[in-house]
Design a protein around this motif. Structure first.
Motif, PDB file in Angstrom:
ATOM      1  N   ILE A   3       0.842  -1.202   0.000  1.00 30.94           N
ATOM      2  CA  ILE A   3       0.000   0.000   0.000  1.00 30.94           C
ATOM      3  C   ILE A   3       0.874   1.247   0.000  1.00 30.94           C
ATOM      4  N   LEU A   4       1.999   1.210   0.742  1.00 30.91           N
ATOM      5  CA  LEU A   4       2.902   2.356   0.776  1.00 30.91           C
ATOM      6  C   LEU A   4       3.484   2.641  -0.597  1.00 30.91           C
ATOM      7  N   PHE A   9       3.535   5.809  -5.653  1.00 36.15           N
ATOM      8  CA  PHE A   9       3.412   5.826  -7.100  1.00 36.15           C
ATOM      9  C   PHE A   9       2.317   6.800  -7.549  1.00 36.15           C
ATOM     10  N   VAL A  10       1.182   6.786  -6.858  1.00 31.42           N
ATOM     11  CA  VAL A  10       0.081   7.692  -7.212  1.00 31.42           C
ATOM     12  C   VAL A  10       0.506   9.145  -7.023  1.00 31.42           C
ATOM     13  N   ILE A  11       1.244   9.419  -5.923  1.00 34.49           N
ATOM     14  CA  ILE A  11       1.717  10.791  -5.692  1.00 34.49           C
ATOM     15  C   ILE A  11       2.669  11.227  -6.794  1.00 34.49           C
ATOM     16  N   LEU A 114       9.168   6.155 -13.601  1.00 31.45           N
ATOM     17  CA  LEU A 114       8.437   5.922 -12.351  1.00 31.45           C
ATOM     18  C   LEU A 114       7.791   4.548 -12.328  1.00 31.45           C
ATOM     19  N   VAL A 115       7.215   4.134 -13.449  1.00 29.40           N
ATOM     20  CA  VAL A 115       6.617   2.795 -13.512  1.00 29.40           C
ATOM     21  C   VAL A 115       7.684   1.730 -13.313  1.00 29.40           C
ATOM     22  N   ILE A 120      10.410  -2.361  -9.859  1.00 31.47           N
ATOM     23  CA  ILE A 120      11.629  -2.787  -9.167  1.00 31.47           C
ATOM     24  C   ILE A 120      11.396  -2.832  -7.654  1.00 31.47           C
ATOM     25  N   GLY A 121      10.627  -1.871  -7.131  1.00 34.77           N
ATOM     26  CA  GLY A 121      10.323  -1.894  -5.701  1.00 34.77           C
ATOM     27  C   GLY A 121       9.544  -3.127  -5.289  1.00 34.77           C
ATOM     28  N   LEU A 122       8.575  -3.544  -6.127  1.00 35.29           N
ATOM     29  CA  LEU A 122       7.825  -4.769  -5.818  1.00 35.29           C
ATOM     30  C   LEU A 122       8.732  -5.985  -5.805  1.00 35.29           C
TER      31      LEU A 122
END
Length: 333
Positions: A3-4, A9-11, A114-115, A120-122
């Motif tokens: 969720i974080l 990502f949305v921001i 950003l995508v 990569i974060g996931l």
């Protein structure tokens, strides 16, 4: 964690879109400065150049008039290249680190970056964070509703319930008598004199009453003191003082055949309470009390002192017990 990352990502997308609309457009860029040709040589070069340009333009118009008209919109190759260049510039990520004057901001490239960072974060969360794979999979595939199982509370038995379940006879019927209760004595003077040293008299009274009698501590104490087996300063003077005292009330004493803790607990569980002693070298001042029963881990007691000990661990009991044990029973048994 998922969720974080999603919120970040949305921001980032919101900031990117806001920057795209708020950034200056290409036609809002500052007009280039006009160059002035002040020298005569430059003026002459400018006149010749203008004549040449006019001739070339006139020739181009004549040539173009001879060409047949094409159907549909016509885009010159130079204009097509400019359109493709503008589209590519939207994704030219390199211009972020090497900006040039008049070059538009590559918002499309920033969005792609950003995508990519989000993906990569996931992957990093799965690889490096504990149980992250479970969190991510749970976010995409939430588990079905599982009914809540409320564990059944296991009732805890009190000492009295344990005794009722494991003992019988006099051990089950035995009732503790407090040696520090003035109601157990004929007067306050008697209580003040004997209260602190009457544990032997109280223990014998508890055992005798367990077989169907109704004595107070003062009744047993009176006989015990008359035959010289107790003093206010020292309490019970000798182990045989119990034998001599209970004999005055129609009882006899038995020695456990198996003179260890297991043998004492077995006798008490079978319905015959056992008087034991904690000698002065192991218990401050010495003390006598009654074993009512026990099991593999605990010993059940009847304690006439203010401590009112009802249960004690076997190891702790053995650290206080001096080895003395006697079983008062009616003489007709």
């Amino acid at each position: 964690m998922f969720i974080l990352l999603l919120v970040l990502f949305v921001i980032a997308v919101i900031i990117t879109v806001a920057g795209f609309f708020l950034s200056p457009k290409q036609n809002q860029l500052e007009e280039p400065e006009t160059i002035s040709y002040s020298s005569p040589i430059r003026k002459d070069y400018a006149r010749r150049t203008s004549r040449t340009s006019a001739y070339t333009q006139q020739s181009y118009v004549k040539y173009n008039a001879l060409q047949p008209r094409r159907s549909g919109p016509f885009v010159r190759p130079k204009q097509r290249w400019q359109l493709n260049s503008s589209f590519v510039s939207l994704f030219n990520v390199r211009s972020i680190w090497e900006p040039r004057a008049g070059q538009p901001t590559p918002w499309g490239g920033i969005l792609v970056v950003l995508v990519a960072l989000f993906c990569i974060g996931l992957i990093s969360m799965r690889a490096f964070l504990p149980n992250s794979g479970l969190l991510v999979s749970a976010a995409w595939n939430p588990p079905p509703d599982v009914p809540t199982v409320v564990p059944t509370a296991v009732p805890t038995l009190t000492v009295g319930q344990e005794l009722a379940a494991h003992t019988s006879g006099a051990s089950k019927a035995l009732i503790r008598l407090p040696q520090m209760d003035p109601a157990q004595y004929n007067s306050n003077d008697e209580f003040d004199t004997w209260g602190m040293s009457a544990c032997s008299a109280a223990s014998m009274t508890e055992v005798i009453n367990a077989y169907g009698h109704d004595y107070r501590v003062t009744d047993i104490l009176k006989v015990e003191s008359q035959i010289g087996e107790i003093t206010p300063e020292l309490g019970l003077l000798r182990p045989t003082g119990i034998d001599h005292t209970v004999a005055q009330f129609g009882f006899k004493t038995l020695t456990p055949p198996q003179h260890d803790l297991n043998g004492i607990i077995d006798i008490a569980n079978q319905g015959h309470p056992v008087i034991v002693s904690f000698p002065p070298q192991l218990w401050s001042g010495g003390h006598l009390l009654v074993v009512r029963g026990g099991n593999d881990s605990s010993v059940y007691l009847a304690d006439s002192s203010k401590l009112n000990m009802t249960v004690m661990a076997r190891d702790k009991f053995l650290s206080y017990w001096g080895g003395f044990a006697v079983v008062p029973v009616p003489k007709d048994m």
